[in-house]
Design a protein around this motif. Structure first.
Motif, PDB file in Angstrom:
ATOM      1  N   LEU A  17       0.825  -1.206   0.000  1.00 42.74           N
ATOM      2  CA  LEU A  17       0.000   0.000   0.000  1.00 42.74           C
ATOM      3  C   LEU A  17       0.861   1.258   0.000  1.00 42.74           C
ATOM      4  CD1 LEU A  17      -2.714   1.475   0.240  1.00 42.74           C
ATOM      5  CD2 LEU A  17      -2.631   1.088   2.710  1.00 42.74           C
ATOM      6  N   ALA A  18       1.953   1.259   0.762  1.00 42.51           N
ATOM      7  CA  ALA A  18       2.813   2.445   0.829  1.00 42.51           C
ATOM      8  C   ALA A  18       3.401   2.783  -0.537  1.00 42.51           C
ATOM      9  CB  ALA A  18       3.931   2.229   1.847  1.00 42.51           C
ATOM     10  N   ASP A  19       3.759   1.760  -1.307  1.00 39.80           N
ATOM     11  CA  ASP A  19       4.315   1.980  -2.641  1.00 39.80           C
ATOM     12  C   ASP A  19       3.235   2.481  -3.599  1.00 39.80           C
ATOM     13  OD1 ASP A  19       7.206   0.098  -2.865  1.00 39.80           O
ATOM     14  OD2 ASP A  19       5.897  -0.060  -1.127  1.00 39.80           O
ATOM     15  N   TYR A  20       2.066   1.862  -3.528  1.00 33.31           N
ATOM     16  CA  TYR A  20       0.933   2.304  -4.355  1.00 33.31           C
ATOM     17  C   TYR A  20       0.637   3.775  -4.079  1.00 33.31           C
ATOM     18  CZ  TYR A  20      -3.962   2.553  -5.975  1.00 33.31           C
ATOM     19  OH  TYR A  20      -5.144   2.918  -6.586  1.00 33.31           O
ATOM     20  N   GLN A  21       0.585   4.132  -2.799  1.00 29.05           N
ATOM     21  CA  GLN A  21       0.282   5.511  -2.421  1.00 29.05           C
ATOM     22  C   GLN A  21       1.333   6.475  -2.961  1.00 29.05           C
ATOM     23  OE1 GLN A  21      -1.430   7.134   1.527  1.00 29.05           O
ATOM     24  NE2 GLN A  21       0.771   7.120   1.864  1.00 29.05           N
ATOM     25  N   ARG A  22       2.594   6.082  -2.900  1.00 28.08           N
ATOM     26  CA  ARG A  22       3.651   6.973  -3.383  1.00 28.08           C
ATOM     27  C   ARG A  22       3.574   7.149  -4.897  1.00 28.08           C
ATOM     28  NH1 ARG A  22       9.779   6.715  -1.223  1.00 28.08           N
ATOM     29  NH2 ARG A  22       8.648   7.406   0.641  1.00 28.08           N
ATOM     30  N   ILE A  23       3.329   6.072  -5.627  1.00 31.07           N
ATOM     31  CA  ILE A  23       3.187   6.180  -7.084  1.00 31.07           C
ATOM     32  C   ILE A  23       2.023   7.107  -7.421  1.00 31.07           C
ATOM     33  CG2 ILE A  23       2.647   4.923  -9.208  1.00 31.07           C
ATOM     34  CD1 ILE A  23       4.038   2.467  -7.922  1.00 31.07           C
ATOM     35  N   THR A  48       2.123   6.010 -17.034  1.00 34.22           N
ATOM     36  CA  THR A  48       3.225   6.408 -16.157  1.00 34.22           C
ATOM     37  C   THR A  48       3.438   5.407 -15.032  1.00 34.22           C
ATOM     38  OG1 THR A  48       2.715   8.719 -16.674  1.00 34.22           O
ATOM     39  CG2 THR A  48       4.133   8.299 -14.772  1.00 34.22           C
ATOM     40  N   ALA A  49       2.356   4.928 -14.436  1.00 34.70           N
ATOM     41  CA  ALA A  49       2.489   3.935 -13.367  1.00 34.70           C
ATOM     42  C   ALA A  49       3.114   2.646 -13.894  1.00 34.70           C
ATOM     43  CB  ALA A  49       1.125   3.649 -12.750  1.00 34.70           C
ATOM     44  N   ALA A  50       2.739   2.237 -15.103  1.00 36.06           N
ATOM     45  CA  ALA A  50       3.326   1.030 -15.687  1.00 36.06           C
ATOM     46  C   ALA A  50       4.829   1.203 -15.884  1.00 36.06           C
ATOM     47  CB  ALA A  50       2.649   0.708 -17.018  1.00 36.06           C
ATOM     48  N   TYR A 108      -2.533  -9.191 -12.307  1.00 32.75           N
ATOM     49  CA  TYR A 108      -3.286  -8.260 -11.473  1.00 32.75           C
ATOM     50  C   TYR A 108      -3.780  -7.077 -12.303  1.00 32.75           C
ATOM     51  CZ  TYR A 108      -2.049 -10.263  -6.904  1.00 32.75           C
ATOM     52  OH  TYR A 108      -1.938 -11.084  -5.812  1.00 32.75           O
ATOM     53  N   ALA A 109      -4.883  -6.499 -11.857  1.00 26.12           N
ATOM     54  CA  ALA A 109      -5.347  -5.208 -12.366  1.00 26.12           C
ATOM     55  C   ALA A 109      -5.109  -4.187 -11.264  1.00 26.12           C
ATOM     56  CB  ALA A 109      -6.828  -5.266 -12.716  1.00 26.12           C
ATOM     57  N   ILE A 110      -4.417  -3.107 -11.606  1.00 27.98           N
ATOM     58  CA  ILE A 110      -4.113  -2.058 -10.634  1.00 27.98           C
ATOM     59  C   ILE A 110      -4.612  -0.735 -11.204  1.00 27.98           C
ATOM     60  CG2 ILE A 110      -2.345  -1.017  -9.171  1.00 27.98           C
ATOM     61  CD1 ILE A 110      -0.496  -3.339  -9.856  1.00 27.98           C
ATOM     62  N   ASP A 111      -5.520  -0.101 -10.487  1.00 27.25           N
ATOM     63  CA  ASP A 111      -6.080   1.176 -10.937  1.00 27.25           C
ATOM     64  C   ASP A 111      -5.537   2.280 -10.033  1.00 27.25           C
ATOM     65  OD1 ASP A 111      -7.575   3.374 -11.704  1.00 27.25           O
ATOM     66  OD2 ASP A 111      -9.397   2.206 -12.042  1.00 27.25           O
ATOM     67  N   PHE A 112      -4.647   3.094 -10.582  1.00 26.23           N
ATOM     68  CA  PHE A 112      -4.026   4.148  -9.787  1.00 26.23           C
ATOM     69  C   PHE A 112      -4.888   5.401  -9.699  1.00 26.23           C
ATOM     70  CE2 PHE A 112      -0.420   1.409 -10.538  1.00 26.23           C
ATOM     71  CZ  PHE A 112       0.272   1.481  -9.339  1.00 26.23           C
ATOM     72  N   MET A 113      -6.067   5.375 -10.321  1.00 20.92           N
ATOM     73  CA  MET A 113      -7.010   6.478 -10.150  1.00 20.92           C
ATOM     74  C   MET A 113      -8.066   6.162  -9.100  1.00 20.92           C
ATOM     75  SD  MET A 113      -7.736   8.504 -13.681  1.00 20.92           S
ATOM     76  CE  MET A 113      -8.336   9.891 -12.722  1.00 20.92           C
ATOM     77  N   ALA A 114      -8.011   4.982  -8.517  1.00 19.13           N
ATOM     78  CA  ALA A 114      -9.020   4.594  -7.527  1.00 19.13           C
ATOM     79  C   ALA A 114      -9.147   5.580  -6.366  1.00 19.13           C
ATOM     80  CB  ALA A 114      -8.729   3.186  -7.009  1.00 19.13           C
ATOM     81  N   PRO A 115      -8.044   6.178  -5.880  1.00 23.45           N
ATOM     82  CA  PRO A 115      -8.209   7.156  -4.794  1.00 23.45           C
ATOM     83  C   PRO A 115      -9.001   8.395  -5.206  1.00 23.45           C
ATOM     84  CG  PRO A 115      -5.951   6.347  -4.883  1.00 23.45           C
ATOM     85  CD  PRO A 115      -6.629   5.880  -6.138  1.00 23.45           C
ATOM     86  N   LEU A 116      -9.239   8.559  -6.505  1.00 20.69           N
ATOM     87  CA  LEU A 116      -9.978   9.720  -7.008  1.00 20.69           C
ATOM     88  C   LEU A 116     -11.371   9.342  -7.506  1.00 20.69           C
ATOM     89  CD1 LEU A 116      -7.094  11.442  -9.020  1.00 20.69           C
ATOM     90  CD2 LEU A 116      -7.876  11.981  -6.709  1.00 20.69           C
ATOM     91  N   GLN A 133      -9.169   4.657  -1.478  1.00 21.86           N
ATOM     92  CA  GLN A 133      -8.613   3.333  -1.238  1.00 21.86           C
ATOM     93  C   GLN A 133      -7.826   2.837  -2.451  1.00 21.86           C
ATOM     94  OE1 GLN A 133     -11.720   1.426   1.960  1.00 21.86           O
ATOM     95  NE2 GLN A 133     -12.124   0.983  -0.176  1.00 21.86           N
ATOM     96  N   MET A 134      -6.949   1.893  -2.184  1.00 19.86           N
ATOM     97  CA  MET A 134      -6.160   1.265  -3.238  1.00 19.86           C
ATOM     98  C   MET A 134      -7.002   0.230  -3.967  1.00 19.86           C
ATOM     99  SD  MET A 134      -2.615  -0.968  -2.875  1.00 19.86           S
ATOM    100  CE  MET A 134      -3.306  -2.237  -1.807  1.00 19.86           C
ATOM    101  N   PHE A 135      -6.888   0.218  -5.304  1.00 17.22           N
ATOM    102  CA  PHE A 135      -7.496  -0.857  -6.091  1.00 17.22           C
ATOM    103  C   PHE A 135      -6.376  -1.663  -6.724  1.00 17.22           C
ATOM    104  CE2 PHE A 135      -9.221  -3.083  -9.646  1.00 17.22           C
ATOM    105  CZ  PHE A 135     -10.484  -3.478  -9.231  1.00 17.22           C
ATOM    106  N   GLN A 136      -6.236  -2.885  -6.256  1.00 20.71           N
ATOM    107  CA  GLN A 136      -5.208  -3.800  -6.759  1.00 20.71           C
ATOM    108  C   GLN A 136      -5.761  -5.210  -6.591  1.00 20.71           C
ATOM    109  OE1 GLN A 136      -0.475  -4.877  -5.964  1.00 20.71           O
ATOM    110  NE2 GLN A 136      -1.498  -3.392  -4.671  1.00 20.71           N
ATOM    111  N   LYS A 137      -6.214  -5.812  -7.698  1.00 15.43           N
ATOM    112  CA  LYS A 137      -6.952  -7.069  -7.611  1.00 15.43           C
ATOM    113  C   LYS A 137      -6.363  -8.133  -8.529  1.00 15.43           C
ATOM    114  CE  LYS A 137     -10.797  -5.604  -5.263  1.00 15.43           C
ATOM    115  NZ  LYS A 137     -11.484  -6.281  -4.151  1.00 15.43           N
ATOM    116  N   ASP A 138      -6.350  -9.347  -8.035  1.00 12.79           N
ATOM    117  CA  ASP A 138      -6.032 -10.498  -8.867  1.00 12.79           C
ATOM    118  C   ASP A 138      -7.125 -10.623  -9.934  1.00 12.79           C
ATOM    119  OD1 ASP A 138      -5.811 -13.147  -9.898  1.00 12.79           O
ATOM    120  OD2 ASP A 138      -4.797 -13.787  -8.073  1.00 12.79           O
ATOM    121  N   LEU A 139      -6.723 -10.711 -11.201  1.00 14.56           N
ATOM    122  CA  LEU A 139      -7.706 -10.796 -12.278  1.00 14.56           C
ATOM    123  C   LEU A 139      -8.575 -12.048 -12.169  1.00 14.56           C
ATOM    124  CD1 LEU A 139      -5.567  -9.474 -15.251  1.00 14.56           C
ATOM    125  CD2 LEU A 139      -7.688  -8.453 -14.389  1.00 14.56           C
TER     126      LEU A 139
END
Length: 222
Positions: A17-23, A48-50, A108-116, A133-139
């Protein structure tokens, strides 16, 4: 039947979570500094996140555009939809005018706009309180259809590879976007390394401005 330990392993996030938040904070801060239309910036976030995941985490990450459906509340009025849904409630589609973008990485699917998500709903004229919240889910946990969304955090994604290619070509052809994306990579530091609170940016006229790191806090996970 899976053991509890193997189940826990399969649900473990790809990145902490800390890494996701920083990205998220780095990308959000750079876009905020140029007064970008952030609710419309999902492809910038994903590209950019990729790149950050590839460079700093050695992950096979890539941006994907398509239709996306997230259940954020279970009261029947909390579905966040990107794309179009046919009258049968099953068929979904995406276009240049109706799409979302996320990162796919090692299953995994990771949505870096989920906090917005709250801002995305507000921009569409549907203001609702949504936790950051973080969105990071096993497909493998994705629902097979939109009709299958039942619990908060359930999701259905429909990648559109042709649209993804077109958007990526357009992105790479715009120097302003690629420069901003590169700026994010130069600023980012992988935890536990210290992260500078701001970044100096020199304009074409030689004037130096400073980009402040937005302290948006992510409080949990979907």
């Amino acid at each position: 039947m899976q053991s509890s330990s193997s189940s826990a392993q399969s649900l473990r996030p790809l990145i902490p979570l800390a890494d996701y938040q920083r990205i998220f904070r780095v990308i959000h801060s750079v876009l905020h500094s140029v007064e970008a239309d952030i609710p419309a910036a999902s492809f910038f976030f994903s590209v950019t996140a990729a790149q950050i995941l590839k460079k700093f985490y050695k992950r096979n990450a890539f941006p994907v555009a398509g239709a996306a459906f997230y259940l954020i509340r279970e009261d029947g009025g909390g579905a966040l939809s990107f794309g179009t849904l046919a009258d049968d409630g099953q068929s979904v589609a995406s276009t240049h005018d109706a799409f979302h973008a996320w990162v796919q990485c090692d299953g995994y699917a990771i949505d870096f706009m989920a906090p917005l998500f709250q801002e995305l709903l507000a921009s569409a004229g549907h203001p609702l309180p949504v936790p950051r919240q973080m969105f990071q889910k096993d497909l493998g946990r994705m629902r097979e259809s939109v009709q299958g969304l039942a619990q908060a955090g359930d999701f259905h994604l429909a990648p559109n590879l042709e649209l993804t290619r077109e958007l990526l070509q357009q992105f790479m052809a715009k120097k302003a976007l690629t420069n901003l994306s590169q700026l994010c990579l130069e600023w980012f530091r992988k935890p536990p390394k210290a992260m500078p609170d701001d970044l100096a940016l020199q304009g074409a006229d030689g004037e130096v401005s400073r980009i402040k790191l937005q302290a948006t806090r992510i409080d949990g996970v979907w």
